[in-house]
Design an enzyme around this catalytic site. Sequence first.
Site, PDB file in Angstrom:
ATOM      1  N   LYS A 101      -7.357   5.669 -19.455  1.00 34.76           N
ATOM      2  CA  LYS A 101      -7.595   6.120 -20.838  1.00 34.76           C
ATOM      3  C   LYS A 101      -6.338   5.952 -21.686  1.00 34.76           C
ATOM      4  O   LYS A 101      -5.854   4.851 -21.823  1.00 34.76           O
ATOM      5  CB  LYS A 101      -8.093   7.564 -20.811  1.00 34.76           C
ATOM      6  CG  LYS A 101      -9.103   7.856 -19.694  1.00 34.76           C
ATOM      7  CD  LYS A 101     -10.353   7.022 -19.806  1.00 34.76           C
ATOM      8  CE  LYS A 101     -11.372   7.488 -18.785  1.00 34.76           C
ATOM      9  NZ  LYS A 101     -12.256   6.473 -18.300  1.00 34.76           N
TER      10      LYS A 101
ATOM     11  N   ASP B 238      -6.135  18.249 -14.481  1.00 33.91           N
ATOM     12  CA  ASP B 238      -6.416  16.900 -14.984  1.00 33.91           C
ATOM     13  C   ASP B 238      -5.957  16.853 -16.445  1.00 33.91           C
ATOM     14  O   ASP B 238      -6.510  17.537 -17.296  1.00 33.91           O
ATOM     15  CB  ASP B 238      -7.917  16.615 -14.840  1.00 33.91           C
ATOM     16  CG  ASP B 238      -8.294  15.191 -15.233  1.00 33.91           C
ATOM     17  OD1 ASP B 238      -7.656  14.641 -16.155  1.00 33.91           O
ATOM     18  OD2 ASP B 238      -9.234  14.634 -14.641  1.00 33.91           O
TER      19      ASP B 238
ATOM     20  N   TYR C  84     -15.291  16.175 -15.741  1.00 32.20           N
ATOM     21  CA  TYR C  84     -15.822  14.809 -15.828  1.00 32.20           C
ATOM     22  C   TYR C  84     -16.927  14.657 -14.758  1.00 32.20           C
ATOM     23  O   TYR C  84     -16.782  15.145 -13.634  1.00 32.20           O
ATOM     24  CB  TYR C  84     -14.678  13.802 -15.625  1.00 32.20           C
ATOM     25  CG  TYR C  84     -15.187  12.419 -15.368  1.00 32.20           C
ATOM     26  CD1 TYR C  84     -16.033  11.796 -16.288  1.00 32.20           C
ATOM     27  CD2 TYR C  84     -14.875  11.735 -14.199  1.00 32.20           C
ATOM     28  CE1 TYR C  84     -16.541  10.526 -16.048  1.00 32.20           C
ATOM     29  CE2 TYR C  84     -15.369  10.466 -13.957  1.00 32.20           C
ATOM     30  CZ  TYR C  84     -16.215   9.878 -14.883  1.00 32.20           C
ATOM     31  OH  TYR C  84     -16.720   8.633 -14.639  1.00 32.20           O
TER      32      TYR C  84
ATOM     33  N   ARG D 199       0.831  -1.223   0.000  1.00 35.64           N
ATOM     34  CA  ARG D 199       0.000   0.000   0.000  1.00 35.64           C
ATOM     35  C   ARG D 199       0.864   1.270   0.000  1.00 35.64           C
ATOM     36  O   ARG D 199       0.412   2.328  -0.404  1.00 35.64           O
ATOM     37  CB  ARG D 199      -0.992  -0.020   1.180  1.00 35.64           C
ATOM     38  CG  ARG D 199      -1.896   1.186   1.248  1.00 35.64           C
ATOM     39  CD  ARG D 199      -3.275   0.918   1.897  1.00 35.64           C
ATOM     40  NE  ARG D 199      -3.223   0.069   3.054  1.00 35.64           N
ATOM     41  CZ  ARG D 199      -2.803   0.450   4.263  1.00 35.64           C
ATOM     42  NH1 ARG D 199      -2.404   1.679   4.474  1.00 35.64           N
ATOM     43  NH2 ARG D 199      -2.792  -0.409   5.276  1.00 35.64           N
TER      44      ARG D 199
HETATM   45  N1  LCS Z   1     -10.769  12.589 -15.222  1.00 36.33           N
HETATM   46  C1  LCS Z   1     -11.287  12.597 -16.472  1.00 36.33           C
HETATM   47  C2  LCS Z   1     -11.010  13.767 -17.371  1.00 36.33           C
HETATM   48  C3  LCS Z   1     -12.059  11.528 -16.906  1.00 36.33           C
HETATM   49  O1  LCS Z   1     -12.551  11.563 -18.139  1.00 36.33           O
HETATM   50  C4  LCS Z   1     -12.320  10.447 -16.022  1.00 36.33           C
HETATM   51  C5  LCS Z   1     -13.156   9.293 -16.410  1.00 36.33           C
HETATM   52  C6  LCS Z   1     -11.778  10.487 -14.736  1.00 36.33           C
HETATM   53  C7  LCS Z   1     -10.992  11.573 -14.384  1.00 36.33           C
HETATM   54  C8  LCS Z   1     -12.002   9.385 -13.745  1.00 36.33           C
HETATM   55  O2  LCS Z   1     -11.208   8.306 -14.093  1.00 36.33           O
HETATM   56  P1  LCS Z   1     -11.534   6.763 -13.740  1.00 36.33           P
HETATM   57  O3  LCS Z   1     -11.783   6.724 -12.270  1.00 36.33           O
HETATM   58  O4  LCS Z   1     -12.725   6.371 -14.522  1.00 36.33           O
HETATM   59  O5  LCS Z   1     -10.274   6.064 -14.129  1.00 36.33           O
HETATM   60  N2  LCS Z   1     -13.895   9.501 -17.577  1.00 36.33           N
HETATM   61  C9  LCS Z   1     -14.774   8.722 -18.094  1.00 36.33           C
HETATM   62  C10 LCS Z   1     -15.537   9.069 -19.236  1.00 36.33           C
HETATM   63  O6  LCS Z   1     -15.507  10.145 -19.816  1.00 36.33           O
HETATM   64  N3  LCS Z   1     -16.297   8.047 -19.570  1.00 36.33           N
HETATM   65  O7  LCS Z   1     -16.210   7.013 -18.661  1.00 36.33           O
HETATM   66  C11 LCS Z   1     -15.207   7.373 -17.650  1.00 36.33           C
END
Ligand code: LCS
Length: 401
Positions: free
Chosen positions: A213, A188, A114, A61
């Site tokens: 992503k 971000d 998001y 962790r």
């Molecule tokens: N920041 C951005 C800009 C994102 O697009 C997402 C997820 C996150 C943070 C969060 O990341 P995760 O916890 O999912 O790894 N975006 C998504 C979207 O646009 N469609 O599904 C998930």
Amino acid sequence: MSDNAKKMDRFTTELLHGSRLKDQYGAHVTPIYNTSTFVFDSTEQGAARFALEEPGYIYTRVGNPTTNELEQTLAKLEGGEAAIVASSGMGAITATIWTYISAGEEIIADKTLYGCTFEFLTHHISRFGVKVHFIDMTDEEALRNALNEKTRIVYLETPANPTLKITDIAKTAEIAHSFNPEIKVICDNTFCTPYIQRPLELGADIVVHSATKYLNGHGDLLAGAIISDAETIGNILLVGIKVMTGAVLAPNESYLLMRGLKTLAVRMDRHCSNAMKVAEFLNSHEKIETVYFPGLADHPGHDIAEKQMSSFGAMISFIVKGGRKNAAVVADSVKIAALAVSLGSPETLIEHPASMTHSTYNDEELLEAGIPGGLVRLSVGLEDPEDIISDLAQALDKVEL
Ligand code: LCS
């Protein structure tokens, strides 16, 4: 070759060789250290490691060799001193914010984010006595007016999900830091990756990512990342990750993410060149009202994008004439693109933000954030660009105006 192309080639070499861990057997690819704990030689050694007086592993962790290689690579790519990976993008974002906010303090955030980040800032962190001001971060006056002695964090995405709004990172950081150098400007960088944009070099304090992503790039895992200076990362590791969220990335996932990351540069080149072609096609289509893509000369953020990004990314949003009903016709009629949320996968993905990724916004908030019912979001994949375009063309043919 342009200076930028040369810089990007060196980025690729760094990506592959910069932080390779040397294990005792000389493995060329870093093994997966699937262990939750690490054995101490003596109680004295264990105590020294806990006191951070002796380097070495304690418990996964708080650190693991497979994960560490990935973190060192990400730090170098983003131009930071250190990085931590997390079990998801939301894990990275919440661990960072929890580390730096206390009751009575304030956050200034862009209103286009998001959906789950917005939900965290709107409905949940407020339960702990934290006030969040939502502004349009491209409006310098709005930022200056919102800053006050309680401001601890300024939070933005650029390009923003899902409208691709571009915020000038250097300008935002300069305004926030000249008000108070202690304010953490968090950016971000999910839509760009450090291959395209490096917010720390532009003045941001902390970069967060959904590594789910493009960084991973294969649509087969969830992960997050945080990059900053060594002191900040040390704080976030010991507070936000170790204790407040426990949002640790497992060694298996770290290995997969490292494997995906190795091809980041070549994937991004193809994603971006495909997206430019798709955006031009959409921009000239009679059934489309507006295309949001920073690479188009008439995009409001085009000039800033040219300044702070090395290419324009591969996310496109567009408003279909006739509103929500016709947006659904397009999203339901594609055959190559998959109707799915997420982005940055090899395959093209299409989704409807108002009812999916941004359904955490109410109707009024959607309007404020510039997310109408007719908006469709496209994550342009690695397929033959002509196939992506014909797929969209046949879906748009089904729209009746
Ligand atoms: N920041 C951005 C800009 C994102 O697009 C997402 C997820 C996150 C943070 C969060 O990341 P995760 O916890 O999912 O790894 N975006 C998504 C979207 O646009 N469609 O599904 C998930």
